[in-house]
Design a protein around this motif. Structure first.
Motif, PDB file in Angstrom:
ATOM      1  N   HIS A 267       2.056   6.656 -37.052  1.00  0.00           N
ATOM      2  CA  HIS A 267       3.498   6.860 -37.033  1.00  0.00           C
ATOM      3  C   HIS A 267       3.931   7.262 -35.628  1.00  0.00           C
ATOM      4  O   HIS A 267       3.154   7.862 -34.873  1.00  0.00           O
ATOM      5  CB  HIS A 267       3.913   7.951 -38.026  1.00  0.00           C
ATOM      6  CG  HIS A 267       3.692   7.584 -39.460  1.00  0.00           C
ATOM      7  ND1 HIS A 267       2.427   7.491 -40.019  1.00  0.00           N
ATOM      8  CD2 HIS A 267       4.561   7.301 -40.459  1.00  0.00           C
ATOM      9  CE1 HIS A 267       2.550   7.157 -41.305  1.00  0.00           C
ATOM     10  NE2 HIS A 267       3.824   7.042 -41.584  1.00  0.00           N
ATOM     11  N   PHE A 268       5.184   6.967 -35.301  1.00  0.00           N
ATOM     12  CA  PHE A 268       5.677   7.193 -33.938  1.00  0.00           C
ATOM     13  C   PHE A 268       7.123   7.689 -33.976  1.00  0.00           C
ATOM     14  O   PHE A 268       7.945   7.190 -34.741  1.00  0.00           O
ATOM     15  CB  PHE A 268       5.601   5.883 -33.149  1.00  0.00           C
ATOM     16  CG  PHE A 268       6.417   5.856 -31.890  1.00  0.00           C
ATOM     17  CD1 PHE A 268       6.010   6.551 -30.762  1.00  0.00           C
ATOM     18  CD2 PHE A 268       7.601   5.126 -31.835  1.00  0.00           C
ATOM     19  CE1 PHE A 268       6.776   6.523 -29.596  1.00  0.00           C
ATOM     20  CE2 PHE A 268       8.364   5.093 -30.677  1.00  0.00           C
ATOM     21  CZ  PHE A 268       7.946   5.797 -29.544  1.00  0.00           C
ATOM     22  N   PHE A 269       7.401   8.692 -33.139  1.00  0.00           N
ATOM     23  CA  PHE A 269       8.763   9.214 -32.994  1.00  0.00           C
ATOM     24  C   PHE A 269       9.035   9.447 -31.517  1.00  0.00           C
ATOM     25  O   PHE A 269       8.238  10.074 -30.819  1.00  0.00           O
ATOM     26  CB  PHE A 269       8.923  10.526 -33.767  1.00  0.00           C
ATOM     27  CG  PHE A 269      10.242  11.216 -33.514  1.00  0.00           C
ATOM     28  CD1 PHE A 269      11.419  10.703 -34.039  1.00  0.00           C
ATOM     29  CD2 PHE A 269      10.301  12.377 -32.756  1.00  0.00           C
ATOM     30  CE1 PHE A 269      12.635  11.339 -33.809  1.00  0.00           C
ATOM     31  CE2 PHE A 269      11.513  13.014 -32.523  1.00  0.00           C
ATOM     32  CZ  PHE A 269      12.676  12.491 -33.047  1.00  0.00           C
ATOM     33  N   GLU A 270      10.163   8.947 -31.025  1.00  0.00           N
ATOM     34  CA  GLU A 270      10.570   9.110 -29.630  1.00  0.00           C
ATOM     35  C   GLU A 270      11.646  10.178 -29.529  1.00  0.00           C
ATOM     36  O   GLU A 270      12.637  10.148 -30.268  1.00  0.00           O
ATOM     37  CB  GLU A 270      11.093   7.781 -29.079  1.00  0.00           C
ATOM     38  CG  GLU A 270      11.462   7.827 -27.611  1.00  0.00           C
ATOM     39  CD  GLU A 270      11.994   6.496 -27.096  1.00  0.00           C
ATOM     40  OE1 GLU A 270      12.073   6.316 -25.870  1.00  0.00           O
ATOM     41  OE2 GLU A 270      12.339   5.632 -27.944  1.00  0.00           O
ATOM     42  N   ARG A 271      11.452  11.118 -28.607  1.00  0.00           N
ATOM     43  CA  ARG A 271      12.436  12.186 -28.418  1.00  0.00           C
ATOM     44  C   ARG A 271      13.802  11.579 -28.084  1.00  0.00           C
ATOM     45  O   ARG A 271      13.904  10.570 -27.406  1.00  0.00           O
ATOM     46  CB  ARG A 271      11.986  13.120 -27.281  1.00  0.00           C
ATOM     47  CG  ARG A 271      12.799  14.404 -27.208  1.00  0.00           C
ATOM     48  CD  ARG A 271      12.429  15.199 -25.973  1.00  0.00           C
ATOM     49  NE  ARG A 271      11.194  15.956 -26.085  1.00  0.00           N
ATOM     50  CZ  ARG A 271      11.113  17.189 -26.595  1.00  0.00           C
ATOM     51  NH1 ARG A 271      12.192  17.793 -27.069  1.00  0.00           N
ATOM     52  NH2 ARG A 271       9.965  17.812 -26.633  1.00  0.00           N
ATOM     53  N   PHE A 272      14.858  12.232 -28.577  1.00  0.00           N
ATOM     54  CA  PHE A 272      16.255  11.814 -28.388  1.00  0.00           C
ATOM     55  C   PHE A 272      16.600  10.546 -29.162  1.00  0.00           C
ATOM     56  O   PHE A 272      17.565   9.856 -28.845  1.00  0.00           O
ATOM     57  CB  PHE A 272      16.600  11.634 -26.903  1.00  0.00           C
ATOM     58  CG  PHE A 272      16.305  12.833 -26.066  1.00  0.00           C
ATOM     59  CD1 PHE A 272      16.822  14.064 -26.389  1.00  0.00           C
ATOM     60  CD2 PHE A 272      15.478  12.748 -24.968  1.00  0.00           C
ATOM     61  CE1 PHE A 272      16.536  15.193 -25.639  1.00  0.00           C
ATOM     62  CE2 PHE A 272      15.178  13.856 -24.210  1.00  0.00           C
ATOM     63  CZ  PHE A 272      15.716  15.085 -24.544  1.00  0.00           C
ATOM     64  N   THR A 273      15.801  10.202 -30.164  1.00  0.00           N
ATOM     65  CA  THR A 273      16.176   9.140 -31.090  1.00  0.00           C
ATOM     66  C   THR A 273      16.181   9.731 -32.494  1.00  0.00           C
ATOM     67  O   THR A 273      15.878  10.907 -32.683  1.00  0.00           O
ATOM     68  CB  THR A 273      15.204   7.946 -31.027  1.00  0.00           C
ATOM     69  OG1 THR A 273      13.916   8.358 -31.507  1.00  0.00           O
ATOM     70  CG2 THR A 273      15.065   7.435 -29.601  1.00  0.00           C
ATOM     71  N   ASP A 274      16.491   8.919 -33.483  1.00  0.00           N
ATOM     72  CA  ASP A 274      16.635   9.465 -34.829  1.00  0.00           C
ATOM     73  C   ASP A 274      15.704   8.818 -35.848  1.00  0.00           C
ATOM     74  O   ASP A 274      15.880   9.007 -37.046  1.00  0.00           O
ATOM     75  CB  ASP A 274      18.082   9.312 -35.310  1.00  0.00           C
ATOM     76  CG  ASP A 274      18.526   7.856 -35.413  1.00  0.00           C
ATOM     77  OD1 ASP A 274      17.717   6.960 -35.100  1.00  0.00           O
ATOM     78  OD2 ASP A 274      19.684   7.621 -35.787  1.00  0.00           O
ATOM     79  N   THR A 275      14.692   8.065 -35.393  1.00  0.00           N
ATOM     80  CA  THR A 275      13.897   7.288 -36.335  1.00  0.00           C
ATOM     81  C   THR A 275      12.404   7.508 -36.152  1.00  0.00           C
ATOM     82  O   THR A 275      11.899   7.500 -35.026  1.00  0.00           O
ATOM     83  CB  THR A 275      14.201   5.781 -36.180  1.00  0.00           C
ATOM     84  OG1 THR A 275      15.609   5.580 -36.280  1.00  0.00           O
ATOM     85  CG2 THR A 275      13.505   4.975 -37.253  1.00  0.00           C
ATOM     86  N   VAL A 276      11.709   7.694 -37.270  1.00  0.00           N
ATOM     87  CA  VAL A 276      10.247   7.731 -37.298  1.00  0.00           C
ATOM     88  C   VAL A 276       9.770   6.366 -37.776  1.00  0.00           C
ATOM     89  O   VAL A 276      10.195   5.890 -38.835  1.00  0.00           O
ATOM     90  CB  VAL A 276       9.727   8.838 -38.235  1.00  0.00           C
ATOM     91  CG1 VAL A 276       8.199   8.849 -38.245  1.00  0.00           C
ATOM     92  CG2 VAL A 276      10.277  10.196 -37.822  1.00  0.00           C
TER      93      VAL A 276
END
Length: 430
Positions: A267-276
């Protein structure tokens, strides 16, 4: 480096758009072919195609809930407490993180990796060490720290293009070298080399690296690579924003992206976004959408400004379990000074809960200190950590409640403020 303002405009999409995007990510022509193949398959076996579900995590709304999160909502059974051995030479530094395996507890700070026995808390060994010698590392990678499947800890080398992994035996397992695109740098015109700031294994043969979108113009978000091919696949970066280094400066965070595994699925999450997203060699598939405040013009420049509040809720940590998505979130406040809370999303009940304060989930299981979660392992166990000074203070302030505790917990009364922490482990609900 002095932290100034940096502008990062979030471009968010609705759940409907995410569904369309996921369905047509391979192009219209490919989609038509897939549609025909799906129809043929359906006629042959009459089995409906499984749809990828997207979960909406209503974080901002959860602040309005009168009922705050309690530990019994997420764990099943009792809590296992492990008092880590204390010696002067193995004292953990600030803000330690912990992981629990079958046999061990891995306790980590920025420049410490210590292995303890899970049953007794006895110190076993240091894994690697901070240093500029060939066997040393610069700091432990926070974006992806422990590869539980391969029993390896990820660190960053002094060379920004090298990541070193260590086995739990303390030996170097691998030196991972990334090969970013090098450009003729011109900082005045916001031209920088491509910077791969974190990596994670994608599968048994390939790694995946995250490209820091510092100037709002990077073409790549994620790069799949191995020792033989530095660019097996590139997932594009769609986020664009206006950036000027002289005007905005550079904001530095201890992580710009988060990776975690759940049952061999990355799984991946980017800072300053809203989606995993879930990550495979073929695509990024949205799984969780985090609703946490302003969505249109949330900007990184607000995060380090001299004036004004952050317009949305900041994710300080995030990881998933079979049934839950756990996160640590900070309320809006000037220069990161807002209060933070622990929260979780429950897939089974489609609900989001937040802790009452920054100490963790209220412990309604045995009446002891709250549970500040730190990690989840592949056996669906959650690990937390209590600093020794917190335990000592609790006993001083709750003498009557302390009398009702089981003998194991009463023994923690002897903790000194400077002792190593107590680790908490519990089985999560299925």
């Amino acid at each position: 480096m002095k932290i100034n303002k940096i502008r990062q405009t979030e471009q968010r999409s609705s759940t409907f758009i995410y569904r369309i995007w996921a369905s047509y990510s391979s192009g219209i022509q490919t989609a038509v072919i897939l549609l025909i193949l799906s129809a043929i398959t359906a006629c042959s076996n009459n089995k409906p195609e499984k749809k990828e579900e997207i979960y909406n995590v209503q974080i901002s709304q959860a602040f309005n809930n009168e009922d705050k999160a309690q530990l019994s909502q997420v764990i099943d059974g009792d809590i296992e407490y492990v008092r880590l051995e204390t010696k002067k030479e193995i004292l953990l530094g600030n803000s330690p993180r912990v992981w629990a395996t079958d046999l061990y507890i891995v306790a980590i700070t920025r420049r410490q990796i210590y292995l303890f026995d899970r049953k007794t808390g006895k110190f076993i060994r240091e894994i690697g060490h901070y240093g500029k010698d060939p066997d040393g590392y610069r700091n432990v990678l926070k974006a992806f720290t422990l590869d539980e499947k391969r029993s390896q800890v990820y660190t960053k080398d002094w060379d920004s293009k090298i990541y070193t992994t260590y086995t739990l035996d303390g030996n170097i397992a691998n030196k991972i070298t990334v090969q970013p695109i090098e450009r003729e740098e011109d900082m005045a015109n916001n031209i920088f080399n491509e910077m791969i700031t974190s990596v994670s294994p994608l599968n048994d043969t390939s790694q995946i690296g995250y490209v820091w979108n510092l100037n709002g113009k990077e073409e790549a978000k994620l790069i799949v690579f191995n020792n033989n091919n530095p660019r097996i696949k590139v997932f594009p970066q769609y986020k664009r924003f206006d950036y000027d280094i002289n005007r905005d400066g550079i904001s530095v965070f201890d992580w710009n992206a988060k990776f975690y595994f759940l049952q061999d699925q990355l799984h991946f999450f980017e800072r300053f976004t809203d989606t995993v997203f879930t990550v495979s060699m073929e695509k990024l598939a949205p799984e969780f959408v985090l609703h946490r405040g302003e969505t249109a013009e949330a900007s990184g420049s607000n995060l380090t400004g001299q004036k004004g509040d952050v317009p949305y809720l900041l994710i300080d940590d995030l990881f998933g379990a079979e049934r839950f998505l756990f996160f640590k979130i900070r309320q809006p406040g000037e220069e990161f000074k807002g209060d933070f809370y622990y929260g979780f999303y429950d897939i089974a009940t489609n609900s989001t809960q937040l802790s009452e304060d920054n100490t963790g989930l209220k412990n309604d299981v045995n009446g002891f200190l709250p549970f500040p979660f730190k990690s989840v392992n592949q056996h669906n166990e959650v690990a937390g950590l209590l600093e020794a000074f917190e335990v000592k203070l609790w006993f001083d302030e709750n003498p009557e409640v302390a009398k009702q505790l089981p003998d194991q917990l009463k023994a923690f009364r002897t903790l000194e403020e400077t002792d190593n922490p107590v680790v908490m482990i519990a089985k999560l609900k299925d």
